[in-house]
Every structure is written in structure tokens, then in C-alpha cells.
Design a protein around this motif. Structure first.
Motif, PDB file in Angstrom:
ATOM      1  N   THR A  37      33.469  24.129  41.368  1.00 38.94           N
ATOM      2  CA  THR A  37      32.576  22.981  41.538  1.00 38.94           C
ATOM      3  C   THR A  37      31.489  22.936  40.476  1.00 38.94           C
ATOM      4  OG1 THR A  37      31.290  24.270  43.130  1.00 38.94           O
ATOM      5  CG2 THR A  37      32.997  22.813  44.018  1.00 38.94           C
ATOM      6  N   THR A  81      39.123  27.254  50.514  1.00 40.56           N
ATOM      7  CA  THR A  81      39.391  26.699  51.831  1.00 40.56           C
ATOM      8  C   THR A  81      40.701  27.225  52.376  1.00 40.56           C
ATOM      9  OG1 THR A  81      38.268  24.665  51.149  1.00 40.56           O
ATOM     10  CG2 THR A  81      39.643  24.532  53.109  1.00 40.56           C
ATOM     11  N   TYR A  86      31.955  27.642  43.247  1.00 41.00           N
ATOM     12  CA  TYR A  86      33.315  27.278  43.652  1.00 41.00           C
ATOM     13  C   TYR A  86      33.442  27.300  45.168  1.00 41.00           C
ATOM     14  CZ  TYR A  86      33.954  32.378  43.926  1.00 41.00           C
ATOM     15  OH  TYR A  86      33.823  33.711  44.211  1.00 41.00           O
ATOM     16  N   GLN A  87      34.568  26.769  45.651  1.00 47.62           N
ATOM     17  CA  GLN A  87      34.861  26.733  47.075  1.00 47.62           C
ATOM     18  C   GLN A  87      36.301  27.185  47.312  1.00 47.62           C
ATOM     19  OE1 GLN A  87      34.043  22.598  47.854  1.00 47.62           O
ATOM     20  NE2 GLN A  87      31.891  23.012  48.272  1.00 47.62           N
ATOM     21  N   GLN A 104      38.642  25.492  44.398  1.00 45.00           N
ATOM     22  CA  GLN A 104      38.099  24.434  43.555  1.00 45.00           C
ATOM     23  C   GLN A 104      36.812  24.923  42.901  1.00 45.00           C
ATOM     24  OE1 GLN A 104      37.325  20.728  45.545  1.00 45.00           O
ATOM     25  NE2 GLN A 104      36.326  19.849  43.782  1.00 45.00           N
ATOM     26  N   SER A 117      43.206  26.544  49.249  1.00 44.98           N
ATOM     27  CA  SER A 117      42.854  25.846  48.017  1.00 44.98           C
ATOM     28  C   SER A 117      41.629  26.506  47.395  1.00 44.98           C
ATOM     29  CB  SER A 117      42.581  24.364  48.286  1.00 44.98           C
ATOM     30  OG  SER A 117      41.429  24.196  49.084  1.00 44.98           O
ATOM     31  N   SER A 153      43.096  30.178  38.551  1.00 44.69           N
ATOM     32  CA  SER A 153      43.806  29.395  39.568  1.00 44.69           C
ATOM     33  C   SER A 153      44.519  30.342  40.534  1.00 44.69           C
ATOM     34  CB  SER A 153      44.830  28.473  38.904  1.00 44.69           C
ATOM     35  OG  SER A 153      45.868  29.256  38.331  1.00 44.69           O
TER      36      SER A 153
END
Length: 110
Positions: free
Chosen positions: A51, A59, A56-57, A49, A47, A16
Motif C-alpha cells: 500500500t 488478508t 502493506y496488507q 497488497q 492476498s 509477491s
């Protein structure tokens, strides 16, 4: 992006943003992490995330008029960077590169 590769290799999961700010103890690189907290940036909201198991992404949403948005999409085999000069970015915006490129400017990495 490189920190997520380290997390996946060390812990078999993605980390995270708070974990990356605190620092990740890597067997190979020692303590590594973000040099500064992205939440302190008044220009963008960031952010992360996951997936999927290998995807993952990331942003960067602009918080002020005149700033462009950034989007990184890590697929199962490669990652792509996108930019929107007028707001939030996504896969429908201009692709500006893929894994292996370095976007200039200050980074959050130590």
C-alpha cells in the motif's frame, strides 16, 4: 510478515506470494520462503497488497461457513492483526495484536 521484512531488506521491495512460494535467496538466511503454497489451502484465499513504500496488507478470506477472517495491516511504524469470527476481516474488526506476537497453528513459513 518476516519474509516481507527480508524482501524489503534484500531487494528494496516487497515480494509477491508466488515469489515467496518459490523461495527468496537471502544473504543472511540463505534460501527462505513459504513451506507450502497458500493457494492450495481450500479453507482460505490469501492476498498481499503493498500500500506504500513501507506499508502493506495481508488478508486471509474464509472460503467456508464457520471460518473467521484474518487481516494484517503493516503501517509505517508497526503492524496490527485483526480477526472477524464470521467472515472477512478488516480494520473495523477486533484487533488481536501487533508486531511481535505469534498466532498459533501451522504457518506457511519454512
Amino acid at each position: 510478515v518476516n519474509l516481507q521484512i527480508t524482501c524489503k531488506g534484500e531487494f528494496e521491495r516487497y515480494c509477491s506470494i508466488p515469489e515467496m512460494v518459490k523461495g527468496i535467496q537471502s544473504k543472511v538466511f540463505g534460501l527462505t520462503g513459504l513451506a507450502r503454497d497458500p493457494n492450495e489451502d481450500t479453507n482460505y484465499t490469501y492476498s498481499f497488497q503493498a500500500t506504500g513504500a513501507e506499508t502493506y496488507q495481508i488478508t486471509a478470506l474464509p472460503q467456508k461457513p464457520g471460518l473467521g477472517g484474518w487481516f494484517f495491516d503493516q503501517g509505517s511504524s508497526s503492524g496490527d492483526y485483526y480477526f472477524n469470527p464470521t467472515g472477512p476481516a478488516g480494520t473495523k474488526n477486533k484487533k488481536i495484536g501487533h508486531d511481535g506476537i505469534v498466532i498459533g497453528g501451522k504457518t506457511f513459513s519454512r
